[in-house]
Design a protein around this motif. Structure first.
Motif, PDB file in Angstrom:
ATOM      1  N   PRO A 192      50.572   5.993  15.818  1.00 52.47           N
ATOM      2  CA  PRO A 192      49.391   4.966  15.621  1.00 52.47           C
ATOM      3  C   PRO A 192      48.149   5.770  15.325  1.00 52.47           C
ATOM      4  CG  PRO A 192      50.793   4.017  17.067  1.00 52.47           C
ATOM      5  CD  PRO A 192      51.306   5.315  16.834  1.00 52.47           C
ATOM      6  N   VAL A 193      47.735   6.795  16.139  1.00 49.24           N
ATOM      7  CA  VAL A 193      46.556   7.675  15.834  1.00 49.24           C
ATOM      8  C   VAL A 193      46.317   8.031  14.521  1.00 49.24           C
ATOM      9  CG1 VAL A 193      45.095   9.475  17.208  1.00 49.24           C
ATOM     10  CG2 VAL A 193      46.445   7.736  18.438  1.00 49.24           C
ATOM     11  N   ASN A 194      47.410   8.498  13.935  1.00 50.78           N
ATOM     12  CA  ASN A 194      47.084   8.875  12.576  1.00 50.78           C
ATOM     13  C   ASN A 194      47.629   7.890  11.322  1.00 50.78           C
ATOM     14  OD1 ASN A 194      50.002   9.355  12.017  1.00 50.78           O
ATOM     15  ND2 ASN A 194      49.843  11.207  12.718  1.00 50.78           N
ATOM     16  N   ALA A 195      47.436   6.847  11.642  1.00 47.94           N
ATOM     17  CA  ALA A 195      47.801   5.797  10.648  1.00 47.94           C
ATOM     18  C   ALA A 195      46.677   5.549   9.661  1.00 47.94           C
ATOM     19  CB  ALA A 195      48.332   4.386  11.353  1.00 47.94           C
ATOM     20  N   GLY A 196      47.050   4.838   8.505  1.00 51.31           N
ATOM     21  CA  GLY A 196      45.695   4.316   7.705  1.00 51.31           C
ATOM     22  C   GLY A 196      45.160   5.398   6.714  1.00 51.31           C
ATOM     23  N   TYR A 197      45.814   6.722   6.553  1.00 50.28           N
ATOM     24  CA  TYR A 197      45.016   7.759   5.834  1.00 50.28           C
ATOM     25  C   TYR A 197      45.748   7.895   4.415  1.00 50.28           C
ATOM     26  CZ  TYR A 197      42.312   8.884   9.957  1.00 50.28           C
ATOM     27  OH  TYR A 197      41.687   9.153  11.124  1.00 50.28           O
ATOM     28  N   GLU A 198      46.418   6.900   4.240  1.00 53.07           N
ATOM     29  CA  GLU A 198      46.797   6.715   2.737  1.00 53.07           C
ATOM     30  C   GLU A 198      47.455   7.891   1.953  1.00 53.07           C
ATOM     31  OE1 GLU A 198      43.221   5.112   1.078  1.00 53.07           O
ATOM     32  OE2 GLU A 198      43.667   3.145   1.913  1.00 53.07           O
ATOM     33  N   GLY A 199      48.461   8.693   2.809  1.00 51.73           N
ATOM     34  CA  GLY A 199      49.009   9.746   2.122  1.00 51.73           C
ATOM     35  C   GLY A 199      48.240  10.958   2.256  1.00 51.73           C
ATOM     36  N   ALA A 200      47.034  11.079   2.691  1.00 51.38           N
ATOM     37  CA  ALA A 200      46.193  12.301   3.116  1.00 51.38           C
ATOM     38  C   ALA A 200      46.976  13.169   4.134  1.00 51.38           C
ATOM     39  CB  ALA A 200      44.807  12.004   3.734  1.00 51.38           C
ATOM     40  N   LYS A 201      47.158  14.348   3.807  1.00 52.74           N
ATOM     41  CA  LYS A 201      47.731  15.218   4.720  1.00 52.74           C
ATOM     42  C   LYS A 201      46.920  16.172   5.785  1.00 52.74           C
ATOM     43  CE  LYS A 201      51.369  16.725   1.418  1.00 52.74           C
ATOM     44  NZ  LYS A 201      52.219  17.697   0.490  1.00 52.74           N
ATOM     45  N   ARG A 202      45.628  16.239   5.503  1.00 54.48           N
ATOM     46  CA  ARG A 202      44.445  16.688   6.366  1.00 54.48           C
ATOM     47  C   ARG A 202      43.250  15.912   6.263  1.00 54.48           C
ATOM     48  NH1 ARG A 202      43.076  22.611   3.860  1.00 54.48           N
ATOM     49  NH2 ARG A 202      41.448  21.652   2.221  1.00 54.48           N
ATOM     50  N   ILE A 203      42.409  16.042   7.200  1.00 57.29           N
ATOM     51  CA  ILE A 203      40.890  15.370   7.285  1.00 57.29           C
ATOM     52  C   ILE A 203      40.055  16.201   7.759  1.00 57.29           C
ATOM     53  CG2 ILE A 203      41.784  12.959   7.307  1.00 57.29           C
ATOM     54  CD1 ILE A 203      41.121  13.075  10.540  1.00 57.29           C
ATOM     55  N   ILE A 204      38.827  15.916   7.660  1.00 60.04           N
ATOM     56  CA  ILE A 204      37.900  17.123   8.136  1.00 60.04           C
ATOM     57  C   ILE A 204      37.998  17.280   9.731  1.00 60.04           C
ATOM     58  CG2 ILE A 204      35.107  17.165   8.546  1.00 60.04           C
ATOM     59  CD1 ILE A 204      34.710  15.527   6.126  1.00 60.04           C
ATOM     60  N   GLY A 205      37.536  18.494  10.116  1.00 61.46           N
ATOM     61  CA  GLY A 205      37.636  18.692  11.576  1.00 61.46           C
ATOM     62  C   GLY A 205      36.259  18.487  12.359  1.00 61.46           C
ATOM     63  N   GLY A 206      36.291  19.412  13.468  1.00 64.03           N
ATOM     64  CA  GLY A 206      34.797  19.267  14.082  1.00 64.03           C
ATOM     65  C   GLY A 206      34.094  20.715  13.846  1.00 64.03           C
ATOM     66  N   ILE A 207      33.237  20.868  14.707  1.00 63.73           N
ATOM     67  CA  ILE A 207      32.099  21.842  14.748  1.00 63.73           C
ATOM     68  C   ILE A 207      32.209  22.736  15.897  1.00 63.73           C
ATOM     69  CG2 ILE A 207      29.832  22.422  14.351  1.00 63.73           C
ATOM     70  CD1 ILE A 207      29.513  19.691  12.888  1.00 63.73           C
ATOM     71  N   ARG A 208      32.485  21.956  16.888  1.00 56.51           N
ATOM     72  CA  ARG A 208      32.801  22.760  18.255  1.00 56.51           C
ATOM     73  C   ARG A 208      34.137  22.645  18.595  1.00 56.51           C
ATOM     74  NH1 ARG A 208      29.429  25.610  21.008  1.00 56.51           N
ATOM     75  NH2 ARG A 208      30.499  25.422  22.979  1.00 56.51           N
ATOM     76  N   LEU A 209      35.045  23.563  18.858  1.00 54.00           N
ATOM     77  CA  LEU A 209      36.512  23.587  18.997  1.00 54.00           C
ATOM     78  C   LEU A 209      36.883  24.082  20.428  1.00 54.00           C
ATOM     79  CD1 LEU A 209      37.440  24.669  15.418  1.00 54.00           C
ATOM     80  CD2 LEU A 209      36.838  22.422  15.914  1.00 54.00           C
ATOM     81  N   VAL A 210      37.791  23.244  20.970  1.00 57.01           N
ATOM     82  CA  VAL A 210      38.561  23.939  22.038  1.00 57.01           C
ATOM     83  C   VAL A 210      40.013  24.216  21.753  1.00 57.01           C
ATOM     84  CG1 VAL A 210      38.987  23.574  24.429  1.00 57.01           C
ATOM     85  CG2 VAL A 210      36.867  22.729  23.628  1.00 57.01           C
ATOM     86  N   GLY A 211      40.738  25.263  22.060  1.00 52.29           N
ATOM     87  CA  GLY A 211      42.155  25.628  21.864  1.00 52.29           C
ATOM     88  C   GLY A 211      42.919  25.285  23.066  1.00 52.29           C
ATOM     89  N   ILE A 212      43.925  24.304  22.576  1.00 52.90           N
ATOM     90  CA  ILE A 212      44.763  23.789  24.056  1.00 52.90           C
ATOM     91  C   ILE A 212      46.262  23.788  23.445  1.00 52.90           C
ATOM     92  CG2 ILE A 212      43.071  21.993  24.640  1.00 52.90           C
ATOM     93  CD1 ILE A 212      44.585  19.968  23.050  1.00 52.90           C
ATOM     94  N   GLU A 213      47.036  23.641  24.721  1.00 54.95           N
ATOM     95  CA  GLU A 213      48.463  23.571  24.179  1.00 54.95           C
ATOM     96  C   GLU A 213      49.190  22.490  25.028  1.00 54.95           C
ATOM     97  OE1 GLU A 213      50.283  27.305  25.800  1.00 54.95           O
ATOM     98  OE2 GLU A 213      50.246  26.772  27.950  1.00 54.95           O
ATOM     99  N   ALA A 214      50.043  21.796  24.632  1.00 54.07           N
ATOM    100  CA  ALA A 214      50.386  20.628  25.252  1.00 54.07           C
ATOM    101  C   ALA A 214      51.823  20.460  25.863  1.00 54.07           C
ATOM    102  CB  ALA A 214      50.653  19.538  24.025  1.00 54.07           C
ATOM    103  N   ASP A 215      52.050  19.672  26.943  1.00 53.54           N
ATOM    104  CA  ASP A 215      53.292  19.434  27.721  1.00 53.54           C
ATOM    105  C   ASP A 215      54.192  18.955  26.712  1.00 53.54           C
ATOM    106  OD1 ASP A 215      52.188  20.839  30.065  1.00 53.54           O
ATOM    107  OD2 ASP A 215      51.680  18.901  30.897  1.00 53.54           O
ATOM    108  N   LYS A 216      55.297  19.015  27.248  1.00 50.85           N
ATOM    109  CA  LYS A 216      56.539  18.367  26.485  1.00 50.85           C
ATOM    110  C   LYS A 216      56.809  17.150  26.376  1.00 50.85           C
ATOM    111  CE  LYS A 216      59.581  22.462  27.227  1.00 50.85           C
ATOM    112  NZ  LYS A 216      61.003  22.885  27.564  1.00 50.85           N
ATOM    113  N   ASP A 217      55.961  16.261  27.448  1.00 54.41           N
ATOM    114  CA  ASP A 217      56.112  14.976  27.154  1.00 54.41           C
ATOM    115  C   ASP A 217      54.845  14.290  26.437  1.00 54.41           C
ATOM    116  OD1 ASP A 217      53.797  15.344  29.087  1.00 54.41           O
ATOM    117  OD2 ASP A 217      54.395  13.973  30.587  1.00 54.41           O
ATOM    118  N   THR A 218      54.491  15.070  25.672  1.00 57.92           N
ATOM    119  CA  THR A 218      53.439  14.598  24.713  1.00 57.92           C
ATOM    120  C   THR A 218      53.724  14.367  23.219  1.00 57.92           C
ATOM    121  OG1 THR A 218      52.243  16.761  24.242  1.00 57.92           O
ATOM    122  CG2 THR A 218      51.544  15.587  26.447  1.00 57.92           C
TER     123      THR A 218
END
Length: 706
Positions: free
Chosen positions: A504-530
């Motif tokens: 649901p968080v990436n719904a509604g982009y009508e087939g787009a594969k990517r969108i604009i990102g940010g200007i300040r970025l933090v690198g993260i890794e995610a747990d398995k339950d995410t």
């Protein structure tokens, strides 16, 4: 416009006088007004606007009464007149509440020569001439002038005139003062020399911020005690100069300020109209039940191009007042100069005050009841000075506008005033970029999520302690299910995030594969339950044009969602989506923030609105009642003052969730002053609002089951 004298009269000169002061006229006199302005004309302005309270120039920089305090400069046109006294008498004859305005930020040559210690000093060691009027001197706000001398003037005014309060403007100082007194007091308190610039990473700057807060808090207490020693029912009311209380000790403000005044007189630059109501929400984030007044100028508000004795358009004035009113603020207008060469502001002010008069009964019977809260990041923002704070607030403003466009009502929670009880009022909490949070603040939020709260964390939130010291890990990692792998970096150009899977968080982009990102970025890794609805596309050059292509596949999480064991939901957006949206206004970012909030809500919002137009929505509830305020922002000038004309909208369908088991539901439209048809469906009341010019509201009432 109704005559409000009777309502005000019953509270005159009582300890609760401020409860009857709900519509304010402020007149700031010019030096030559004693021989030019017409006091009778201003008494009639009180009548035309339906004002029941007034704030009048008394003294400080210039005295408009026959002062006897040495070095208190009298207007050179004063003669044997008393314009302040005449206005006080005229207002009291209308049973109005009266506040005396003082301005201590500058002094004339005689005072500066007799007391050079009263004059502020710049970083080069030079006494400060006034930046706009070099004939006079800027005062030191943190030394004897404010702490010893100004209370003499305050006591004289309170002793000689029938007033309810003293209001101070420009009393907080203008940056760091490098006078010998400030240098010694600061060094004795902190062991630091005065900082040379504002820098949140500098320990001396952070110490100065805290020291200044202590000095200003002491000033509030001392001036209030000076007032009450003469008139026990009166108060000192400081102009807060903004929408947040980050510069003051909160317990002191609560004890000494019966109501709060926000000096955000109008829009400037590209500010949208909803900034008026934002002021109310930010004060409520700290003091939920305290009355808040919004000052509105009758002229345009631009910090560079200044026309303080001017008139802006009527629709601009009324809409700014109306948005503040719709979110619970009390209206106050200010006019600079007692002469009225252009009266076109009077009718729009009267219209805005009339909007308040019509909504006032329903507003008084209800309290804000939103499900969504944005964290007011006081701990972070207090490390920035006024000149850089706008940029520091950009992430929050971006989230605010995304929610306004989505038709979702929201409030604020101050990180300084957070409690379990306060957090439990909300279903969703958003941290746009609350970089500095203490361990205790992080624990409060973590515990709330583990009780079932839904959390959205963006930017560098919780990546530093309350003093600005960086953390290696986000302080909310336990509930987000993420860990930091790359420290914050930026500004970065030409960044993108790639859609990953169906969520649901990436719904509604009508087939787009990517969108604009940010200007300040933090690198993260995610747990398995995410889940990871978006991945970082590794950034790549933006020039030469032949080099503008991605080198590597998108693998690192750019957004992480998690469903917690307690049934809550979290969203981690480790880049500055709010500030990027505020700057760029990319619709994809608005959609992403709206998607995140709606997914976190996991169901319909308490109020859902459908129909063409952009509306700023407020939600309030009381016993057997709900109030939904609707401010029409639909205008080609929504992003740039001034609004030239109003573009009505309607019909608008408003769907409001009802408590279980209620009966006898009825709907009233307070501005139109008529009832509305209502349909009950699936535990909700559906009301159609046929027409909105500037403001309308839906006031629901019902019978509560025994």
């Amino acid at each position: 416009m109704p005559d409000t004298a009777h309502d005000a009269a019953r509270l005159l000169r009582s300890s609760d006088w401020h409860r009857g002061a709900t519509r304010w006229t402020q007149l700031t006199l010019a030096e030559d007004d004693p021989v030019k302005f017409d006091a009778v004309e201003w008494i009639d302005v009180f009548r035309q606007t339906g004002s029941n309270a007034t704030c009048l120039s008394a003294g400080g920089y210039i005295a408009y009464y026959p002062t006897k305090v040495p070095y208190h400069y009298r207007s050179k046109w004063l003669g044997d007149t008393d314009p302040f006294g005449a206005l006080v008498d005229g207002a009291r004859a209308r049973s109005m509440h009266v506040m005396a305005r003082v301005d201590p930020h500058a002094i004339h040559n005689d005072a500066a020569e007799a007391h050079p210690e009263w004059v502020a000093v710049d970083a080069a060691g030079n006494p400060r001439r006034h930046w706009a009027f070099p004939d006079v001197w800027v005062t030191c706000a943190y030394g004897d002038y404010n702490m010893e001398y100004m209370p003499e003037i305050v006591r004289e005014i309170v002793r000689e005139y029938d007033i309810d309060a003293v209001f101070a403007n420009r009393w907080q100082g203008h940056g760091i003062c490098y006078c010998q007194g400030c240098a010694k007091r600061f060094r004795d308190a902190s062991s630091h020399d005065l900082p040379q610039a504002s820098n949140p990473d500098d320990a001396a700057w952070r110490a100065w911020v805290a020291w200044r807060r202590d000095r200003l808090t002491k000033l509030v207490v001392d001036w209030d005690r000076a007032v009450q020693a003469i008139r026990p029912n009166a108060s000192f009311i400081p102009n807060m100069g903004g929408a947040s209380l980050m510069e003051f000790d909160l317990e002191t403000i609560e004890a000494h300020c019966p109501f709060l005044v926000v000096d955000h007189q109008g829009r400037h630059g590209l500010e949208p109209v909803w900034m008026a109501g934002r002021n109310a929400k930010r004060i409520r984030a700290t003091f939920r039940d305290r009355s808040v007044v919004l000052i509105t100028s009758v002229g345009p508000e631009e910090p560079v191009h200044r026309w303080k004795d001017s008139v802006t358009t009527g629709p601009e004035i009324t809409t700014w007042i109306g948005d503040g009113v719709a979110h619970g603020m009390l209206p106050w207008f200010t006019k600079f100069n007692g002469v009225i060469p252009d009266p076109r502001w009077i009718a729009p002010v009267a219209e805005g005050f009339d909007l308040h008069a019509k909504l006032e009964p329903a507003l008084e019977a209800t309290k804000p009841a939103c499900e969504i809260a944005i964290l007011d990041a006081t701990t972070t923002l207090r490390l920035y000075d006024w000149s850089s704070r706008d940029l520091a607030e950009a992430d929050e403003k971006g989230f605010c506008h995304a929610l306004v466009e989505a038709g979702l009502s929201f409030e604020f929670v101050s990180d300084h005033a957070m409690t379990d009880e306060m957090l439990d009022r909300f279903r969703v909490l958003i941290l746009p970029n609350a970089r500095c949070l203490s361990n205790a603040q992080c624990a409060l939020i973590t515990d709330w999520v583990e009780r079932g709260g839904n959390l959205i964390v963006a930017g560098e939130s919780a990546m530093a302690g309350e003093d600005g010291t960086p953390r290696a890990e986000c302080g909310l990692t336990r509930v987000l299910g993420t860990r930091v792998t790359v420290a914050p970096r930026g500004p970065v150009k030409n960044t993108y995030v790639e859609l990953s899977g169906n969520h649901p968080v990436n719904a509604g982009y009508e087939g787009a594969k990517r969108i604009i990102g940010g200007i300040r970025l933090v690198g993260i890794e995610a747990d398995k339950d995410t889940e990871t609805p978006f991945l970082y596309v590794p950034d790549f050059p933006d020039l030469p044009m032949e080099e503008v292509y991605p080198r590597d596949a998108a693998t690192a999480p750019a957004i992480v969602t998690r469903q917690t064991p307690s049934g809550g939901r979290t969203v981690h957006i480790p880049w500055n989506i709010g500030a990027t949206y505020w700057d760029v206004q990319a619709k994809d970012h608005q959609r992403l923030m709206e998607n995140a909030v709606r997914w976190a809500l996991s169901g319909p919002a308490m109020v859902e609105v459908t129909g063409k137009g952009v509306l700023d929505i407020g939600v309030r509830q009381g016993e057997g009642a709900a109030l939904v305020t609707l401010v029409n922002l639909t205008n080609p000038m929504m992003w740039k003052a001034q609004i030239h004309e109003i573009y009505p909208v309607g019909p608008i369908e408003v769907s409001i969730a009802l408590p279980s088991g209620v009966t006898g539901v009825a709907a009233h439209l307070p501005i139109a002053e008529n009832s509305a048809d209502i349909t009950l469906r699936d535990g909700r009341a559906i009301v159609t609002v046929p027409h909105i010019d500037i403001v309308e509201a839906v006031h629901l009432t019902w019978k509560v089951p025994a």
